[in-house]
Design a protein around this motif. Structure first.
Motif, short mmCIF file in Angstrom:
data_model
loop_
_atom_site.label_atom_id
_atom_site.label_comp_id
_atom_site.label_asym_id
_atom_site.label_seq_id
_atom_site.Cartn_x
_atom_site.Cartn_y
_atom_site.Cartn_z
N VAL A 84 -47.47 62.61 -26.22
CA VAL A 84 -46.18 61.94 -27.51
C VAL A 84 -46.00 61.06 -26.45
N LEU A 85 -45.60 59.24 -26.91
CA LEU A 85 -45.34 58.60 -26.85
C LEU A 85 -44.14 58.26 -26.97
N LEU A 86 -43.39 58.17 -26.02
CA LEU A 86 -41.06 57.72 -26.78
C LEU A 86 -41.22 56.72 -26.30
N PRO A 87 -41.28 55.29 -27.12
CA PRO A 87 -40.63 53.88 -26.89
C PRO A 87 -39.19 54.20 -26.58
N ASN A 88 -38.02 53.71 -26.32
CA ASN A 88 -37.08 53.18 -25.81
C ASN A 88 -36.02 54.48 -25.60
N THR A 89 -37.22 55.58 -24.93
CA THR A 89 -36.25 57.12 -24.47
C THR A 89 -36.43 57.61 -23.28
N ASN A 90 -34.64 57.38 -22.76
CA ASN A 90 -35.48 57.67 -21.66
C ASN A 90 -35.75 59.66 -20.70
N LEU A 91 -35.16 59.74 -19.51
CA LEU A 91 -36.15 61.06 -19.55
C LEU A 91 -35.75 62.28 -19.55
N GLU A 92 -34.24 62.47 -20.10
CA GLU A 92 -32.67 63.32 -20.59
C GLU A 92 -33.77 63.45 -21.92
N ASP A 93 -33.48 62.25 -22.52
CA ASP A 93 -34.06 62.12 -23.73
C ASP A 93 -35.29 63.21 -24.40
N ALA A 94 -36.34 62.42 -23.29
CA ALA A 94 -37.12 63.38 -23.95
C ALA A 94 -37.39 64.72 -23.21
N VAL A 95 -36.83 65.34 -22.56
CA VAL A 95 -36.81 66.18 -22.37
C VAL A 95 -36.37 67.11 -23.27
N GLN A 96 -35.20 66.89 -24.20
CA GLN A 96 -34.55 67.21 -25.41
C GLN A 96 -35.68 67.14 -26.32
N LEU A 97 -36.25 66.65 -26.48
CA LEU A 97 -37.27 66.08 -27.56
C LEU A 97 -38.23 67.76 -27.46
N ALA A 98 -39.35 66.75 -26.38
CA ALA A 98 -40.15 68.09 -26.11
C ALA A 98 -39.33 69.25 -26.10
N GLN A 99 -37.84 70.28 -25.88
CA GLN A 99 -37.69 71.25 -25.91
C GLN A 99 -37.48 72.06 -27.84
N ARG A 100 -37.21 70.91 -27.85
CA ARG A 100 -37.28 70.81 -30.14
C ARG A 100 -38.48 70.98 -30.30
#
Length: 306
Positions: free
Chosen positions: A226-242
């Protein structure tokens, strides 16, 4: 002489594509040809009106820019554009195609002024069928046939664009790579057809959690990215958890014929100055490997060691 002139006029009127003569100021000076209502609308009423009389300002400005650029360069230019009857005054109820038409415009400057102005000849050819076919072929080349997710090729193309954007504008960019835990057991127990249904359902589940700008790709086998533009590491980890929670709480009974749950393991990385595509992927892969070695069904973030 008269017969030759009549033949010439008849030939011009029979031209399959509409030919406009447009002035430097954007006035319709003449129109011939293009009378087949299967492909075109009748635009004869446009003559003596200007582009700004009959089109929204932004559209008229674009056409006027093409005319002026052609005159400045003094050569044939080719442009592609879409235009619908609803965008042109007086053509809303005219017989012709209902959908917007894609055109190839061939724009050529006239050697001499016409009615006191420099002008161009603009031949508008309907290329809608060709355009739609090209778009479908492009979509097919970018999609995984089984799941409908984007494929690895599309991911690499998007990564090139987004990494270049990061180095130019510093827009954050993150990547998740996740894998289905013990997926071989699914194929062994239920068969590959059922396993394919699971992969399709997981694609659907994940897409519901993503934004329009995010890119879900089948990375290979039961592995996804999953490529996540305009997303920092913290938000990306939260999405991965979801994503992990969403997949883990879903019952695949409909796909497999009996109640069955599947978990995922994920690695997450984010782009930092000095990174390239390879380093971004390598860190996410490393996080995934660590997640699988840590008992699976978890998310591991891998920040760059500075």
């Amino acid at each position: 002489m008269k017969q030759n002139l009549e033949l010439l006029m008849e030939m011009l009127a029979a031209l399959p594509d509409p030919v406009f003569v447009l002035s430097e100021s954007g006035k319709y000076l003449a129109l011939i040809g293009g009378h087949d209502a299967r492909y075109y609308h009748d635009g004869s009423h446009l003559v003596n009106f200007s582009l700004h009389d009959v089109m929204p300002k932004a559209r008229a400005d674009w056409f006027l820019q093409q005319i002026q650029q052609t005159l400045e360069e003094g050569r044939l230019r080719t442009v592609e554009y879409s235009l619908g009857a609803h965008e042109i005054k007086g053509m809303e109820l005219a017989e012709g195609p209902e959908q917007d038409i894609w055109f190839e415009g061939r724009v050529q400057p006239l050697r001499r002024p016409f009615r006191g102005e420099r002008a161009v000849v603009w031949v508008a050819r309907n290329i809608t069928e060709h355009y739609n076919m090209q778009r479908q072929l492009k979509t097919l080349s970018e999609q995984d046939e089984l799941t409908g997710a984007y494929n690895r090729r599309k991911l690499m193309e998007a990564l090139q664009e987004r990494v270049a954007e990061f180095h130019r504008y510093s827009h954050p960019l993150s990547l998740i790579i996740f894998d289905l835990d013990h997926f071989k057991r699914v194929n062994d127990k239920f068969g590959h057809v059922s396993g394919d249904k699971v992969l399709f359902s997981i694609t659907t589940l994940c897409n519901k959690q993503l934004r329009q700008q995010d890119l879900l790709c089948r990375y290979g086998g039961e592995e996804f990215a999953v490529l996540l533009p305009n997303t920092n590491l913290e938000d990306a980890v939260q999405l991965a958890q979801r994503l992990r929670t969403t997949v883990g709480s879903y019952d695949f009974e409909q796909e497999l014929g009996e109640s069955y749950s599947i978990t995922i393991s994920a690695g997450v990385s984010t782009l930092t100055p000095g990174d390239d595509i390879e380093s971004l992927i390598k860190r996410a892969d490393s996080g995934l490997y660590q997640a699988k070695n840590s008992g699976r069904n978890c998310v591991i973030e891998k920040a760059r060691q500075l």
